[in-house]
Design a protein around this motif. Structure first.
Motif, PDB file in Angstrom:
ATOM      1  N   LEU A   1      36.818  24.670  37.686  1.00  0.00           N
ATOM      2  CA  LEU A   1      38.118  25.044  38.238  1.00  0.00           C
ATOM      3  C   LEU A   1      38.819  26.062  37.341  1.00  0.00           C
ATOM      4  CD1 LEU A   1      40.281  24.608  40.403  1.00  0.00           C
ATOM      5  CD2 LEU A   1      41.161  22.700  39.026  1.00  0.00           C
ATOM      6  N   ILE A   2      38.707  25.875  36.032  1.00  0.00           N
ATOM      7  CA  ILE A   2      39.322  26.813  35.084  1.00  0.00           C
ATOM      8  C   ILE A   2      38.719  28.200  35.249  1.00  0.00           C
ATOM      9  CG2 ILE A   2      39.575  27.374  32.637  1.00  0.00           C
ATOM     10  CD1 ILE A   2      39.689  24.340  32.122  1.00  0.00           C
ATOM     11  N   TYR A   3      37.395  28.246  35.448  1.00  0.00           N
ATOM     12  CA  TYR A   3      36.729  29.536  35.634  1.00  0.00           C
ATOM     13  C   TYR A   3      37.241  30.229  36.894  1.00  0.00           C
ATOM     14  CZ  TYR A   3      33.189  32.971  36.783  1.00  0.00           C
ATOM     15  OH  TYR A   3      32.553  34.139  37.125  1.00  0.00           O
ATOM     16  N   LYS A   4      37.435  29.459  37.970  1.00  0.00           N
ATOM     17  CA  LYS A   4      37.905  30.059  39.224  1.00  0.00           C
ATOM     18  C   LYS A   4      39.332  30.588  39.073  1.00  0.00           C
ATOM     19  CE  LYS A   4      34.988  27.314  42.308  1.00  0.00           C
ATOM     20  NZ  LYS A   4      34.275  26.549  41.277  1.00  0.00           N
ATOM     21  N   VAL A   5      40.168  29.861  38.345  1.00  0.00           N
ATOM     22  CA  VAL A   5      41.535  30.338  38.101  1.00  0.00           C
ATOM     23  C   VAL A   5      41.498  31.636  37.298  1.00  0.00           C
ATOM     24  CG1 VAL A   5      43.715  29.835  36.931  1.00  0.00           C
ATOM     25  CG2 VAL A   5      42.552  28.039  38.236  1.00  0.00           C
ATOM     26  N   PHE A   6      40.636  31.677  36.296  1.00  0.00           N
ATOM     27  CA  PHE A   6      40.490  32.899  35.483  1.00  0.00           C
ATOM     28  C   PHE A   6      39.978  34.050  36.345  1.00  0.00           C
ATOM     29  CE2 PHE A   6      37.574  35.635  33.083  1.00  0.00           C
ATOM     30  CZ  PHE A   6      38.469  36.192  32.177  1.00  0.00           C
ATOM     31  N   LEU A   7      38.997  33.774  37.202  1.00  0.00           N
ATOM     32  CA  LEU A   7      38.444  34.812  38.082  1.00  0.00           C
ATOM     33  C   LEU A   7      39.514  35.350  39.014  1.00  0.00           C
ATOM     34  CD1 LEU A   7      35.862  36.297  39.053  1.00  0.00           C
ATOM     35  CD2 LEU A   7      35.535  34.430  40.683  1.00  0.00           C
ATOM     36  N   LEU A   8      40.328  34.461  39.585  1.00  0.00           N
ATOM     37  CA  LEU A   8      41.409  34.884  40.466  1.00  0.00           C
ATOM     38  C   LEU A   8      42.418  35.749  39.717  1.00  0.00           C
ATOM     39  CD1 LEU A   8      43.149  32.709  43.143  1.00  0.00           C
ATOM     40  CD2 LEU A   8      44.523  34.117  41.629  1.00  0.00           C
ATOM     41  N   ALA A   9      42.749  35.339  38.490  1.00  0.00           N
ATOM     42  CA  ALA A   9      43.757  36.070  37.710  1.00  0.00           C
ATOM     43  C   ALA A   9      43.257  37.458  37.322  1.00  0.00           C
ATOM     44  CB  ALA A   9      44.124  35.272  36.459  1.00  0.00           C
ATOM     45  N   ILE A  10      42.022  37.548  36.828  1.00  0.00           N
ATOM     46  CA  ILE A  10      41.500  38.842  36.364  1.00  0.00           C
ATOM     47  C   ILE A  10      41.282  39.795  37.536  1.00  0.00           C
ATOM     48  CG2 ILE A  10      39.038  38.223  36.436  1.00  0.00           C
ATOM     49  CD1 ILE A  10      40.788  40.307  33.717  1.00  0.00           C
ATOM     50  N   THR A  11      40.853  39.266  38.690  1.00  0.00           N
ATOM     51  CA  THR A  11      40.669  40.123  39.865  1.00  0.00           C
ATOM     52  C   THR A  11      42.013  40.624  40.372  1.00  0.00           C
ATOM     53  OG1 THR A  11      38.766  38.744  40.457  1.00  0.00           O
ATOM     54  CG2 THR A  11      39.541  40.307  42.103  1.00  0.00           C
ATOM     55  N   THR A  12      43.019  39.746  40.361  1.00  0.00           N
ATOM     56  CA  THR A  12      44.371  40.155  40.771  1.00  0.00           C
ATOM     57  C   THR A  12      44.886  41.265  39.862  1.00  0.00           C
ATOM     58  OG1 THR A  12      44.863  37.939  41.619  1.00  0.00           O
ATOM     59  CG2 THR A  12      46.743  39.372  41.108  1.00  0.00           C
ATOM     60  N   PHE A  13      44.688  41.099  38.562  1.00  0.00           N
ATOM     61  CA  PHE A  13      45.141  42.118  37.605  1.00  0.00           C
ATOM     62  C   PHE A  13      44.467  43.462  37.871  1.00  0.00           C
ATOM     63  CE2 PHE A  13      44.103  44.416  33.689  1.00  0.00           C
ATOM     64  CZ  PHE A  13      45.380  44.731  33.237  1.00  0.00           C
ATOM     65  N   LEU A  14      43.153  43.454  38.084  1.00  0.00           N
ATOM     66  CA  LEU A  14      42.419  44.699  38.289  1.00  0.00           C
ATOM     67  C   LEU A  14      42.837  45.378  39.596  1.00  0.00           C
ATOM     68  CD1 LEU A  14      38.850  43.566  37.152  1.00  0.00           C
ATOM     69  CD2 LEU A  14      40.411  45.088  35.929  1.00  0.00           C
ATOM     70  N   VAL A  15      43.037  44.591  40.640  1.00  0.00           N
ATOM     71  CA  VAL A  15      43.426  45.172  41.923  1.00  0.00           C
ATOM     72  C   VAL A  15      44.830  45.765  41.845  1.00  0.00           C
ATOM     73  CG1 VAL A  15      43.980  44.632  44.331  1.00  0.00           C
ATOM     74  CG2 VAL A  15      41.900  43.717  43.301  1.00  0.00           C
ATOM     75  N   VAL A  16      45.771  45.036  41.215  1.00  0.00           N
ATOM     76  CA  VAL A  16      47.139  45.549  41.069  1.00  0.00           C
ATOM     77  C   VAL A  16      47.136  46.825  40.225  1.00  0.00           C
ATOM     78  CG1 VAL A  16      49.416  45.068  40.090  1.00  0.00           C
ATOM     79  CG2 VAL A  16      48.226  43.309  41.396  1.00  0.00           C
ATOM     80  N   TYR A  17      46.277  46.871  39.234  1.00  0.00           N
ATOM     81  CA  TYR A  17      46.167  48.074  38.394  1.00  0.00           C
ATOM     82  C   TYR A  17      45.725  49.281  39.219  1.00  0.00           C
ATOM     83  CZ  TYR A  17      44.581  51.244  34.728  1.00  0.00           C
ATOM     84  OH  TYR A  17      44.393  52.342  33.933  1.00  0.00           O
ATOM     85  N   LEU A  18      44.900  49.033  40.242  1.00  0.00           N
ATOM     86  CA  LEU A  18      44.412  50.128  41.083  1.00  0.00           C
ATOM     87  C   LEU A  18      45.446  50.578  42.110  1.00  0.00           C
ATOM     88  CD1 LEU A  18      40.773  48.895  41.851  1.00  0.00           C
ATOM     89  CD2 LEU A  18      41.434  50.714  40.283  1.00  0.00           C
ATOM     90  N   PHE A  19      46.443  49.739  42.362  1.00  0.00           N
ATOM     91  CA  PHE A  19      47.428  50.072  43.382  1.00  0.00           C
ATOM     92  C   PHE A  19      48.207  51.331  42.995  1.00  0.00           C
ATOM     93  CE2 PHE A  19      48.292  45.920  45.902  1.00  0.00           C
ATOM     94  CZ  PHE A  19      46.988  45.979  46.359  1.00  0.00           C
ATOM     95  N   PRO A  20      48.689  52.096  43.986  1.00  0.00           N
ATOM     96  CA  PRO A  20      49.453  53.325  43.693  1.00  0.00           C
ATOM     97  C   PRO A  20      50.698  53.016  42.886  1.00  0.00           C
ATOM     98  CG  PRO A  20      49.688  52.700  45.998  1.00  0.00           C
ATOM     99  CD  PRO A  20      48.599  51.838  45.433  1.00  0.00           C
ATOM    100  N   LYS A  21      51.008  53.905  41.949  1.00  0.00           N
ATOM    101  CA  LYS A  21      52.164  53.713  41.071  1.00  0.00           C
ATOM    102  C   LYS A  21      53.447  54.148  41.781  1.00  0.00           C
ATOM    103  CE  LYS A  21      49.502  52.273  37.821  1.00  0.00           C
ATOM    104  NZ  LYS A  21      48.262  52.244  38.575  1.00  0.00           N
ATOM    105  N   GLY A  22      53.839  53.366  42.721  1.00  0.00           N
ATOM    106  CA  GLY A  22      55.058  53.657  43.471  1.00  0.00           C
ATOM    107  C   GLY A  22      55.449  52.468  44.309  1.00  0.00           C
ATOM    108  N   GLY A  23      56.722  52.420  44.671  1.00  0.00           N
ATOM    109  CA  GLY A  23      57.188  51.323  45.501  1.00  0.00           C
ATOM    110  C   GLY A  23      56.687  51.479  46.927  1.00  0.00           C
ATOM    111  N   LYS A  24      56.823  50.436  47.705  1.00  0.00           N
ATOM    112  CA  LYS A  24      56.396  50.452  49.105  1.00  0.00           C
ATOM    113  C   LYS A  24      57.608  50.693  49.994  1.00  0.00           C
ATOM    114  CE  LYS A  24      52.969  49.906  52.030  1.00  0.00           C
ATOM    115  NZ  LYS A  24      51.815  50.785  52.038  1.00  0.00           N
ATOM    116  N   PHE A  25      57.535  51.744  50.818  1.00  0.00           N
ATOM    117  CA  PHE A  25      58.628  52.061  51.732  1.00  0.00           C
ATOM    118  C   PHE A  25      58.771  50.934  52.751  1.00  0.00           C
ATOM    119  CE2 PHE A  25      60.367  54.943  55.211  1.00  0.00           C
ATOM    120  CZ  PHE A  25      61.615  55.057  54.599  1.00  0.00           C
TER     121      PHE A  25
END
Length: 682
Positions: free
Chosen positions: A14-38
């Motif tokens: 379970l700890i591994y899955k939480v870590f996997l979810l967190a690191i994937t979320t971080f990487l995806v958010v990092y890829l998101f455009p650097k701007g707010g959403k209209f």
């Protein structure tokens, strides 16, 4: 401390899955455009559904990309290129002319005054030739084109035709000498001038490039302003033309203002929550509907990895050239997940991925709708990937779906076909070709993540493979038994919707452990001599039971997939070697039944349960002397009923109804094997 470590160890998955979810979320958010959403969503040609919108602040109207490109092209078309006039070359030519003139004209029988006159005319002619310089030979340029000629840091705009070219020098000399009535000296002047003249005008590419960049930089990206409070669009109005461009400008300005140091953390937090929720929904889906996959960290990692790769590739394309967005083969995701898992899971993950990409791509509604339709076509059409024709047919259907949906969107927005860009349809065709790369990707994923696809299973069914060839040579009876079990199990799996290909392959390999001691198994005994007659029942049972353990070791040594090894491990479950147990019991009342029990585990899926039933029924059917329909019917019921009474199927997700269907198929198969016919009255 020890209790904490034990708790940590128990929850490591379970700890591994939480870590996997967190690191994937971080990487995806990092890829998101650097701007707010209209906060407003609008489409060209669609009705504005929101309340009347007024300008919340002053902002400039952004020019469209087409307008900027058009202005840039106008600057390039009207730009005057620069050429450099080398004065030093001209001076050296004059010096050389002064030195060589006496050499060429000294042998003429003329007076000194005449010689001075000829020298004066020569100087004039040289000045005339070099008035705008001499260009290098072979330079092709439009004579009517204007150029900027730089002479001693002074810029002069002239026609290129004013510059002397090598092929014009002879004509200039002739015309000048005729004008001065000294044509009789033309050969002397030819020889002298062609000996001393050198080109001194060349294109100044560096200055041209630098000046052009300066001119292009003067092009503004805006045209006019919208003042705060001005009405932009009213409710019910169609978003098109100037309104559409103003709304686009407002969106860009809004996003640039929103993404500031003050709001940075809040926006990142908002993105993180939205992405984490999507991945959390995926985890919950796996836990509730695919618990076997959820418990396997390797498979969960594989799923998250594929989602991230698709987002990464799409982000890269959007960042560097959004025109190629539809070349990204997003349908590879549901295709691969369907290959290794099932269509429902593949489509669910595809939809989540498309929703996340909606934060990145332009025209998100159009993109999401298009990709979801393509995902539905993918999961509904592609089946049996091991048949190559199926993949090509399905890719054709996916490409057709893309084209039809895009075409429908275009005529809805534009209302005509006049400006349709056919290149977009070419993008969809490239997308389809890229989707074909799913086949090699399946092979790579099998090796990296240890997964098994139908393609690999099909390869394992080859009876000429090394392992099955050895089984056929060393234990022909077992090999024949395995073939019969494979046929029965495959038919049963087809009836209840289980993985028939997996069951067939597993049936072919489930008894490979018997190769080590083939004569200790009745199907391989060709004589009346039974080696078990000389052994203690415990030793006999040990040899029989060991064929499971030895089969597992042999399978691992030959790199069989873990999914196949699971069948070898479970095909006898925790049943008892009943014959030798009873034999030992007749000799010893204090017999320990555990000495005669297979190590297990029991079947844990429909497929493993089917194999256990098919193996037991086929093996025991050899003991039937004069089989008839009633005998086979009660025989199958007895064998399967005994397994159910022992609780062999408690961990398998097979229902009682499905077991009844499996028994019915087995009865039919045994009837065919024994060639039973209806007995006709005499």
């Amino acid at each position: 401390m020890r209790k904490k470590l034990d708790k940590l160890y128990r929850n490591q998955s379970l700890i591994y899955k939480v870590f996997l979810l967190a690191i994937t979320t971080f990487l995806v958010v990092y890829l998101f455009p650097k701007g707010g959403k209209f906060k407003y969503d609008f489409q060209k040609g669609k009705v504005w559904q929101e309340e009347t919108l007024y300008a919340p602040f002053d902002f400039a109207i952004q020019k469209t990309e087409e307008e900027i490109l058009r202005e840039q092209q106008e600057v390039k078309d009207n730009f005057i290129e620069y050429f450099h006039y080398d004065t030093e070359i001209f001076n050296s030519v004059k010096l050389k002319f002064d030195e060589n003139f006496p050499v060429f004209f000294s042998n003429l029988d003329i007076s000194n005054n005449r010689l001075k006159t000829l020298r004066f005319y020569g100087d004039q002619l040289l000045d005339k030739i070099y008035e705008y310089g001499v260009v290098e030979e072979g330079v092709n340029y439009n004579n009517e084109k204007r150029i900027n000629l730089v002479i001693d840091n002074e810029e002069r705009t002239i026609l290129f035709d004013n510059i002397t070219q090598f092929n014009e020098i002879k004509t200039i000399i002739n015309d000048y000498l005729e004008d001065k009535n000294i044509s009789q000296y033309s050969n002397k002047f030819y020889n002298l001038f062609f000996d001393v003249i050198r080109p001194n005008v060349s294109a100044d590419e560096e200055l041209t490039k630098r000046t052009l960049e300066q001119e292009l930089s003067k092009i503004t990206t805006t045209r006019g302003n919208v003042e705060v409070g001005k009405r932009i669009v009213a409710k019910g109005e169609v978003v098109e033309g100037e309104k559409f461009e103003i709304l686009n400008s407002l969106r860009k300005e809004y996003q640039s203002q929103l993404w500031s140091d003050k709001n940075y953390l809040l926006i990142v937090f908002g993105y993180s929550v939205l992405v984490a929720l999507a991945f959390l929904m995926l985890m919950l889906f796996l836990q509730k509907f695919r618990p076997a996959i959820f418990e396997n960290n390797n498979k969960v990692t594989f799923i998250f990895f594929n989602v991230f790769v698709m987002i990464l590739v799409t982000t890269f394309v959007v960042k560097y050239n959004v025109k190629f967005l539809y070349v990204v083969p997003l349908c590879i995701l549901p295709l691969i997940l369907k290959t290794f898992f099932d269509p429902r899971l593949g489509f669910f993950i595809h939809v989540l991925t498309v929703l996340l990409l909606g934060f990145i791509v332009p025209n998100s509604f159009e993109y999401v709708y298009l990709q979801i339709i393509a995902g539905i076509v993918t999961t509904q059409t592609i089946s049996e990937l091991h048949k190559r024709a199926n993949l090509f047919i399905s890719v054709g259907q996916i490409t057709t779906a893309y084209i039809v949906v895009y075409f429908s969107f275009y005529i809805t927005y534009e209302g005509s076909l006049e400006n349709m860009n056919l290149l977009t349809f070419g993008m969809f065709i490239l997308n389809g070709l890229a989707t074909l790369s799913a086949l090699p990707l399946v092979y790579i994923y099998e090796k990296v993540f240890g997964l098994v696809s139908d393609v690999s299973l099909l390869e394992l069914t080859d009876t000429n493979s090394r392992l099955l060839k050895q089984l056929s040579d060393k234990a022909p009876g077992t090999f024949h038994h395995s073939l019969q079990v494979a046929n029965i199990a495959e038919a049963a799996a087809n009836e209840i919707g289980a993985n028939s290909m997996l069951v067939r392959v597993a049936a072919l390999y489930h008894d490979i452990g018997k190769m080590n001691n083939p004569t200790y198994f009745t199907e391989n005994q060709t004589t009346s001599v039974n080696p078990h007659n000389d052994l203690d029942p415990k030793e006999s049972a040990k040899i029989i039971i060991n064929h499971v353990i030895e089969g597992i070791e042999m399978a691992k040594k030959n790199n069989l997939p873990d999914r196949i090894i699971d069948f070898i491990r479970t095909h006898h479950g925790t049943s008892v070697v009943y014959y030798f147990y009873k034999k030992e019991e007749s000799m010893n009342e204090n017999v320990n039944v555990e000495d005669f029990r297979y190590p297990g585990p029991t079947p844990f899926s429909k497929e493993t349960a089917i194999l256990m039933m098919a193996d037991a029924v086929e093996a025991a059917s050899k003991s039937l002397k004069n089989p008839t329909f009633p005998i086979i019917d009660s025989f199958v019921d007895k064998i399967v009923g005994k397994q159910m009474d022992e609780g062999q199927f408690l961990n398998a997700n097979i229902t009682f109804k499905e077991i009844q269907i499996v028994k019915k198929v087995m009865k039919k198969k045994l009837t065919n094997i024994y060639h039973l016919r209806v007995e006709y009255p005499e």
